[in-house]
Design a protein around this motif. Structure first.
Motif, PDB file in Angstrom:
ATOM      1  N   ALA A 209       1.143   4.247  -2.827  1.00  0.00           N
ATOM      2  CA  ALA A 209       0.989   5.673  -2.527  1.00  0.00           C
ATOM      3  C   ALA A 209       2.148   6.484  -3.094  1.00  0.00           C
ATOM      4  O   ALA A 209       1.979   7.619  -3.575  1.00  0.00           O
TER       5      ALA A 209
ATOM      6  N   PHE B  64      -7.014   9.056   3.087  1.00  0.00           N
ATOM      7  CA  PHE B  64      -6.264   7.967   2.481  1.00  0.00           C
ATOM      8  C   PHE B  64      -5.530   7.132   3.527  1.00  0.00           C
ATOM      9  O   PHE B  64      -5.598   5.904   3.537  1.00  0.00           O
ATOM     10  N   PHE B  65      -4.853   7.786   4.447  1.00  0.00           N
ATOM     11  CA  PHE B  65      -4.081   7.059   5.455  1.00  0.00           C
ATOM     12  C   PHE B  65      -4.981   6.395   6.507  1.00  0.00           C
ATOM     13  O   PHE B  65      -4.626   5.365   7.070  1.00  0.00           O
TER      14      PHE B  65
ATOM     15  N   CYS C 270       0.826  -1.206   0.000  1.00  0.00           N
ATOM     16  CA  CYS C 270       0.000   0.000   0.000  1.00  0.00           C
ATOM     17  C   CYS C 270       0.862   1.257   0.000  1.00  0.00           C
ATOM     18  O   CYS C 270       0.565   2.254  -0.674  1.00  0.00           O
TER      19      CYS C 270
ATOM     20  N   ARG D 170       2.056   7.666  -6.834  1.00  0.00           N
ATOM     21  CA  ARG D 170       1.201   8.771  -7.261  1.00  0.00           C
ATOM     22  C   ARG D 170       2.072   9.971  -7.650  1.00  0.00           C
ATOM     23  O   ARG D 170       3.152  10.172  -7.103  1.00  0.00           O
TER      24      ARG D 170
ATOM     25  N   LEU E 174      -7.837   4.991   5.719  1.00  0.00           N
ATOM     26  CA  LEU E 174      -8.242   3.760   5.053  1.00  0.00           C
ATOM     27  C   LEU E 174      -7.142   2.713   5.125  1.00  0.00           C
ATOM     28  O   LEU E 174      -7.391   1.517   5.351  1.00  0.00           O
ATOM     29  N   LEU E 175      -5.897   3.133   4.932  1.00  0.00           N
ATOM     30  CA  LEU E 175      -4.778   2.198   5.018  1.00  0.00           C
ATOM     31  C   LEU E 175      -4.652   1.600   6.419  1.00  0.00           C
ATOM     32  O   LEU E 175      -4.378   0.410   6.590  1.00  0.00           O
TER      33      LEU E 175
ATOM     34  N   VAL F 197      -7.854  14.934   1.912  1.00  0.00           N
ATOM     35  CA  VAL F 197      -7.662  13.743   1.090  1.00  0.00           C
ATOM     36  C   VAL F 197      -6.552  12.870   1.653  1.00  0.00           C
ATOM     37  O   VAL F 197      -6.667  11.635   1.730  1.00  0.00           O
ATOM     38  N   CYS F 198      -5.454  13.477   2.079  1.00  0.00           N
ATOM     39  CA  CYS F 198      -4.343  12.699   2.655  1.00  0.00           C
ATOM     40  C   CYS F 198      -4.773  11.993   3.928  1.00  0.00           C
ATOM     41  O   CYS F 198      -4.456  10.819   4.157  1.00  0.00           O
TER      42      CYS F 198
END
Length: 391
Positions: free
Chosen positions: A59, A75-76, A55, A62, A78-79, A71-72
């Motif tokens: 990242a 994203f983290f 993962c 990108r 979710l990880l 957004v950051c």
């Protein structure tokens, strides 16, 4: 003699153990149990799972743009949740026990002898006076452990094993067990190793109202006289202290229970017994002692017979002299127990009959000293009525 201590320390096993503890609600994890790290920003950082590395690589692929903070963060997050939801590489439940040692014998954290049942607000110390009854112990321990576990009773078995060269002293061993069992047990069960309860209606309840005689005369397979309180007796710790425990004068077999009954009666402690059971003398307990294999020590020497017929007002819990040679933890078919190897000490001036090797037979009573007529504790028994054939 029976087994050796067998405990081992098991620290947390890397990030898989940490992850499991996070999922299930970890207790306080000590950082000394975690792998060393070179990161100064995150001292709890551990070796990553391969999926986590994948993962992170995704990242980094990108385009290097300036994404928004929202957004950051999303994203983290979710990880992180993906990381927690991944299956652990190791099997088995997490032992979140503050990083403490696990006892490989009992399977519980060190210091915890048996499974605790939250519905039971009390804990019982099962005291087993013992010598040379290994075959009986192998049958007794798993039986009584399963019997009490089915009632969801907090309990632990203490086997007080007499290892000296003196005659067997059941009463003194029970006194030792009381002192060594610890205050976490608020009541004790004085229990014979050769008596197995069969009827599940025999409840080993906390005896809040006074001593509770489980092996009542109308239920015991051998002894049926009204003042009998042997076999299995439950008593609170403060009541046991109130009567100063049992007499230490009873070396050899018999009469220590009758003297203890006299102590309870003097202290105005009413003994209660089970009632309304569908079973009786033949099927409430199983008596596994065979007197043809192990003969009871019924020798009388010196002035033992005269002295032990009467109430003892001199010895008890407060005068007990002993030392614990060793303390062993083991299990017998999943039944955890503690073996106390005990050396009793004898005051030969008070009880010379603790060793009868040189004087077999009672010393004739001095005719100038009349026999004591007060404090007699020996019941007069009709053997046909109050005793059954020993099994």
């Amino acid at each position: 003699m029976l087994a050796a201590d067998a405990t081992q320390h098991r620290p947390y096993g890397g990030n898989s153990e940490l992850r499991k503890c996070v999922r299930h609600g970890t207790s306080h994890t000590k950082s000394s149990h975690l792998p060393p790290t070179s990161s100064t920003r995150n001292p709890l950082r551990v070796k990553s799972h391969p999926m986590w590395e994948w993962c992170m690589s995704l990242a980094m692929m990108r385009p290097m743009r300036q994404p928004s903070t929202f957004v950051c963060g999303l994203f983290f997050c979710l990880l992180f949740f993906l990381y927690l939801s991944l299956p652990s590489p190791s099997q088995g439940p997490c032992e979140c026990n503050d990083g403490g040692a696990l006892n490989s014998v009992t399977g519980y954290p060190s210091g915890q002898k048996s499974r605790m049942y939250p519905t039971d607000k009390h804990k019982m110390a099962l005291l087993i006076p013992f010598r040379d009854r290994f075959e009986e112990l192998l049958e007794f321990a798993p039986h009584i452990h399963n019997f009490l576990s089915s009632q969801r009773k907090n309990h632990h078995i203490y086997v007080i094993n007499q290892v000296d060269n003196l005659r067997f002293n059941r009463a003194s061993l029970l006194n030792v067990g009381f002192l060594e069992s610890g205050v976490d047990c608020d009541y004790i069960a004085m229990h014979d190793v050769d008596l197995l309860p069969l009827n599940p209606a025999l409840i080993y309840e906390f005896p809040s109202d006074g001593p509770y005689h489980v092996a009542a005369p109308h239920l015991h397979p051998r002894y049926h006289y009204p003042t009998f309180i042997g076999g299995v007796l439950l008593i609170k710790r403060d009541h046991f202290r109130k009567v100063d425990g049992l007499s230490n004068k009873y070396w050899g077999w018999g009469l220590e229970d009758d003297e203890f009954y006299a102590r309870l009666k003097e202290a105005h402690l009413q003994v209660s017994r089970p009632g309304n059971l569908t079973s009786g003398k033949q099927n409430t307990f199983r008596h596994i002692h065979d007197r043809r294999v192990r003969r009871r020590d019924m020798i009388k020497c010196h002035n033992q017979q005269e002295v032990t017929r009467h109430r003892d007002r001199d010895t008890g819990l407060s005068t007990l002299s002993y030392h614990v040679q060793s303390r062993k933890e083991l299990t017998i078919q999943d039944a955890p127990l503690t073996i106390l190897n005990v050396v009793l000490e004898c005051d030969h001036a008070v009880t010379p009959w603790c060793d009868c090797t040189e004087n077999i037979g009672n010393t004739p009573r001095d005719p100038k000293n009349p026999a004591r007529t007060q404090d007699v504790i020996v019941p007069r028994l009709n053997r046909k009525k109050h005793l059954s054939q020993d099994g």
